[in-house]
Design a protein around this motif. Structure first.
Motif, PDB file in Angstrom:
ATOM      1  N   ARG A  49      40.987  36.428  27.315  1.00  0.00           N
ATOM      2  CA  ARG A  49      41.942  35.813  26.380  1.00  0.00           C
ATOM      3  C   ARG A  49      43.193  35.337  27.109  1.00  0.00           C
ATOM      4  NH1 ARG A  49      41.977  38.355  20.425  1.00  0.00           N
ATOM      5  NH2 ARG A  49      42.931  36.323  20.106  1.00  0.00           N
ATOM      6  N   MET A  50      43.523  35.998  28.218  1.00  0.00           N
ATOM      7  CA  MET A  50      44.693  35.580  29.001  1.00  0.00           C
ATOM      8  C   MET A  50      44.347  34.448  29.974  1.00  0.00           C
ATOM      9  SD  MET A  50      47.004  37.378  27.657  1.00  0.00           S
ATOM     10  CE  MET A  50      48.372  36.793  28.660  1.00  0.00           C
ATOM     11  N   GLY A  51      43.150  33.917  29.886  1.00  0.00           N
ATOM     12  CA  GLY A  51      42.815  32.739  30.688  1.00  0.00           C
ATOM     13  C   GLY A  51      42.095  33.012  31.987  1.00  0.00           C
ATOM     14  N   ALA A  52      41.758  34.287  32.260  1.00  0.00           N
ATOM     15  CA  ALA A  52      41.060  34.589  33.521  1.00  0.00           C
ATOM     16  C   ALA A  52      39.578  34.234  33.401  1.00  0.00           C
ATOM     17  CB  ALA A  52      41.205  36.071  33.861  1.00  0.00           C
ATOM     18  N   ARG A  53      38.955  33.949  34.542  1.00  0.00           N
ATOM     19  CA  ARG A  53      37.495  33.827  34.598  1.00  0.00           C
ATOM     20  C   ARG A  53      36.926  35.234  34.676  1.00  0.00           C
ATOM     21  NH1 ARG A  53      34.933  30.456  38.827  1.00  0.00           N
ATOM     22  NH2 ARG A  53      36.444  31.346  40.289  1.00  0.00           N
ATOM     23  N   THR A  54      35.921  35.536  33.881  1.00  0.00           N
ATOM     24  CA  THR A  54      35.429  36.915  33.781  1.00  0.00           C
ATOM     25  C   THR A  54      33.907  36.973  33.778  1.00  0.00           C
ATOM     26  OG1 THR A  54      35.466  36.771  31.363  1.00  0.00           O
ATOM     27  CG2 THR A  54      37.422  37.706  32.413  1.00  0.00           C
ATOM     28  N   GLU A  55      33.366  38.105  34.233  1.00  0.00           N
ATOM     29  CA  GLU A  55      31.931  38.390  34.117  1.00  0.00           C
ATOM     30  C   GLU A  55      31.752  39.845  33.703  1.00  0.00           C
ATOM     31  OE1 GLU A  55      29.469  36.385  34.056  1.00  0.00           O
ATOM     32  OE2 GLU A  55      30.169  34.594  35.128  1.00  0.00           O
ATOM     33  N   PHE A 264      47.445  42.491  32.496  1.00  0.00           N
ATOM     34  CA  PHE A 264      48.163  42.583  33.773  1.00  0.00           C
ATOM     35  C   PHE A 264      47.351  41.961  34.912  1.00  0.00           C
ATOM     36  CE2 PHE A 264      49.593  45.104  37.514  1.00  0.00           C
ATOM     37  CZ  PHE A 264      50.940  44.798  37.466  1.00  0.00           C
ATOM     38  N   ILE A 265      46.096  42.368  35.026  1.00  0.00           N
ATOM     39  CA  ILE A 265      45.264  41.888  36.131  1.00  0.00           C
ATOM     40  C   ILE A 265      44.940  40.395  35.962  1.00  0.00           C
ATOM     41  CG2 ILE A 265      43.030  42.172  37.308  1.00  0.00           C
ATOM     42  CD1 ILE A 265      45.073  44.430  37.873  1.00  0.00           C
ATOM     43  N   ALA A 266      44.707  39.973  34.721  1.00  0.00           N
ATOM     44  CA  ALA A 266      44.410  38.544  34.489  1.00  0.00           C
ATOM     45  C   ALA A 266      45.581  37.674  34.917  1.00  0.00           C
ATOM     46  CB  ALA A 266      44.096  38.308  33.009  1.00  0.00           C
ATOM     47  N   LEU A 267      46.796  38.111  34.626  1.00  0.00           N
ATOM     48  CA  LEU A 267      47.958  37.295  34.985  1.00  0.00           C
ATOM     49  C   LEU A 267      48.188  37.316  36.495  1.00  0.00           C
ATOM     50  CD1 LEU A 267      50.306  37.998  31.959  1.00  0.00           C
ATOM     51  CD2 LEU A 267      49.077  35.889  32.516  1.00  0.00           C
ATOM     52  N   LEU A 268      48.045  38.482  37.129  1.00  0.00           N
ATOM     53  CA  LEU A 268      48.189  38.529  38.593  1.00  0.00           C
ATOM     54  C   LEU A 268      47.146  37.624  39.255  1.00  0.00           C
ATOM     55  CD1 LEU A 268      48.932  42.244  39.569  1.00  0.00           C
ATOM     56  CD2 LEU A 268      50.556  40.381  39.144  1.00  0.00           C
ATOM     57  N   ALA A 269      45.915  37.648  38.728  1.00  0.00           N
ATOM     58  CA  ALA A 269      44.840  36.833  39.312  1.00  0.00           C
ATOM     59  C   ALA A 269      45.167  35.349  39.217  1.00  0.00           C
ATOM     60  CB  ALA A 269      43.516  37.120  38.608  1.00  0.00           C
ATOM     61  N   GLN A 270      46.001  34.998  38.236  1.00  0.00           N
ATOM     62  CA  GLN A 270      46.358  33.588  38.074  1.00  0.00           C
ATOM     63  C   GLN A 270      47.717  33.270  38.682  1.00  0.00           C
ATOM     64  OE1 GLN A 270      44.841  32.060  33.960  1.00  0.00           O
ATOM     65  NE2 GLN A 270      45.048  34.266  33.789  1.00  0.00           N
ATOM     66  N   GLY A 271      48.233  34.211  39.484  1.00  0.00           N
ATOM     67  CA  GLY A 271      49.423  33.904  40.273  1.00  0.00           C
ATOM     68  C   GLY A 271      50.749  34.331  39.669  1.00  0.00           C
ATOM     69  N   ALA A 272      50.739  35.085  38.559  1.00  0.00           N
ATOM     70  CA  ALA A 272      51.994  35.524  37.954  1.00  0.00           C
ATOM     71  C   ALA A 272      52.681  36.557  38.846  1.00  0.00           C
ATOM     72  CB  ALA A 272      51.735  36.132  36.576  1.00  0.00           C
ATOM     73  N   ALA A 277      53.780  39.630  34.740  1.00  0.00           N
ATOM     74  CA  ALA A 277      52.541  40.289  34.319  1.00  0.00           C
ATOM     75  C   ALA A 277      52.853  41.589  33.586  1.00  0.00           C
ATOM     76  CB  ALA A 277      51.648  40.561  35.534  1.00  0.00           C
ATOM     77  N   GLY A 278      53.837  42.340  34.082  1.00  0.00           N
ATOM     78  CA  GLY A 278      54.218  43.597  33.441  1.00  0.00           C
ATOM     79  C   GLY A 278      54.832  43.376  32.066  1.00  0.00           C
ATOM     80  N   THR A 279      55.648  42.347  31.952  1.00  0.00           N
ATOM     81  CA  THR A 279      56.281  42.048  30.665  1.00  0.00           C
ATOM     82  C   THR A 279      55.227  41.720  29.615  1.00  0.00           C
ATOM     83  OG1 THR A 279      58.236  41.188  31.789  1.00  0.00           O
ATOM     84  CG2 THR A 279      57.910  40.487  29.501  1.00  0.00           C
ATOM     85  N   MET A 280      54.290  40.867  29.974  1.00  0.00           N
ATOM     86  CA  MET A 280      53.241  40.475  29.028  1.00  0.00           C
ATOM     87  C   MET A 280      52.314  41.645  28.714  1.00  0.00           C
ATOM     88  SD  MET A 280      53.733  37.320  28.173  1.00  0.00           S
ATOM     89  CE  MET A 280      52.366  36.223  27.849  1.00  0.00           C
ATOM     90  N   ALA A 281      51.992  42.442  29.730  1.00  0.00           N
ATOM     91  CA  ALA A 281      51.086  43.576  29.512  1.00  0.00           C
ATOM     92  C   ALA A 281      51.739  44.623  28.611  1.00  0.00           C
ATOM     93  CB  ALA A 281      50.686  44.194  30.857  1.00  0.00           C
TER      94      ALA A 281
END
Ligand code: ATP
Ligand code: MG
Length: 317
Positions: A49-55, A264-272, A277-281
């Protein structure tokens, strides 16, 4: 590293939530469900939902419960090619009931269901470009432990990254094989996201700061301490960010930690940045507890932005 894929191997479940408190699943009560659940699935749904590519790698039965959770994951953009749909076993289930002090009783039916009988498909992941999230709760299941450890070692060896939520529940920590597996996962992790109660179980003799120091001595670069209603702390090198908990009405706290971690991890993976990332998480975790059902509390970025705006104007007045 460009836009890595976030993957999990573990349980996909449906959960039923008792509407009656203080009865410990022992009395006849109204329940609602099937709610999509399973810690790794909640984490990954929120990451998508945060825009990361996932499997997602796991299994469901070819039944109503299985399709309910699979439909949700697909609708939210989770990669589900690695989900086995098994027509010979039913979907795993969980039941939860709360007490007024915030504690909860669970009954899990996972052993010998489709939820712990899946194969890890070969070639699905580009291992060196993968962030593999390991939810320690899954390591308590003897059948899933092997595939999780194998995938973790392969990702680590290929130069991918490991992220671990060391859900150090006491029953898990009494199981030696599970404890060994958790220790290995923590040693291989770049990102560690314990809650304060996990730290108490893992390092009963250490202060929180000493425990963080110890975690940073191995491979970990980023440590997140989850503090429930009190918020969270993010530590990395010389950086330290404190996030105060938002005031919300807590309806169902299950899944907040996974929702926090997925964000948190999705945002870091996208360069935040760690702060972004902490604020959003921290906002995602707060919103998660306001809705009944472990995955129902997951949010889209627009909802998080609206929530943070509303909180900002509250504190300004
Ligand atoms: P889980 O029950 O999924 O295992 P956890 O123990 O891993 O959860 P928590 O600390 O309960 O994780 O919650 C994760 C994050 O969600 C917290 O760090 C905080 O940011 C937010 N959060 C949780 N509960 C509340 C609350 N009652 N009010 C505000 N924020 C909350
Ligand atoms: Mg909690």
């Amino acid at each position: 590293r460009q836009n890595p894929v976030i993957a999990t191997v573990g349980e996909i479940l449906v959960e039923f939530v008792s509407h009656q408190k203080n009865c410990g699943l022992k009395t006849i009560a109204d329940y609602s469900g099937p709610y999509p659940s399973g810690a790794p699935a909640i984490f990954l749904d929120q990451a998508a939902r945060m825009g990361a590519r996932t499997e997602m790698i796991g299994g469901v039965g070819d039944d109503g419960f299985g399709h309910a959770v699979l439909d949700r994951l697909n609708a939210d953009g989770v990669g589900t090619r690695g989900v086995t749909v098994d027509d010979s076993r039913s979907t795993g289930t969980a039941f939860v009931s709360y007490y007024d002090d915030g504690s909860r009783d669970f009954i899990f039916h996972m052993a010998e269901t489709a939820s712990d009988h899946f194969k890890v498909p070969q070639g699905l992941l580009d291992l060196g470009q993968t962030i593999l999230h390991v939810s320690a709760a899954s390591l308590g299941n003897a059948r899933m432990r092997g595939p999780i450890l194998e995938t973790m070692r392969a990702v680590d060896a290929a130069g991918g990254k490991i992220c671990c939520d060391p859900n150090a529940r006491p029953e898990l920590m009494r199981d030696l094989a599970a404890r060994d597996a958790l220790e290995e996962a923590m040693e291989r992790s770049t990102y560690l996201m314990p809650s304060t109660s996990d730290l108490d179980f893992l390092f009963p003799d250490l202060s929180e700061d000493a425990a963080i120091e110890k975690l940073l001595q191995s491979k970990a670069e980023i440590i997140v301490i989850k503090r429930g209603a009190a918020g969270a702390t993010v530590v990395s090198g010389a950086e330290r960010h404190e996030f105060r908990g938002h005031k919300v009405e807590e309806i169902d706290p299950t899944g907040a930690g996974d929702c926090f971690g997925g964000t948190f991890i999705a945002l870091l993976a996208q360069g935040a940045s760690l702060f972004e990332a902490g604020t959003m998480a921290n906002a995602a975790g707060a919103l998660a507890v306001t809705r009944r059902g472990p995955m129902e509390g997951n949010s889209a970025p627009s909802e998080l932005a609206r929530f943070l705006d509303a909180k900002k104007s509250e504190s300004a007045t």
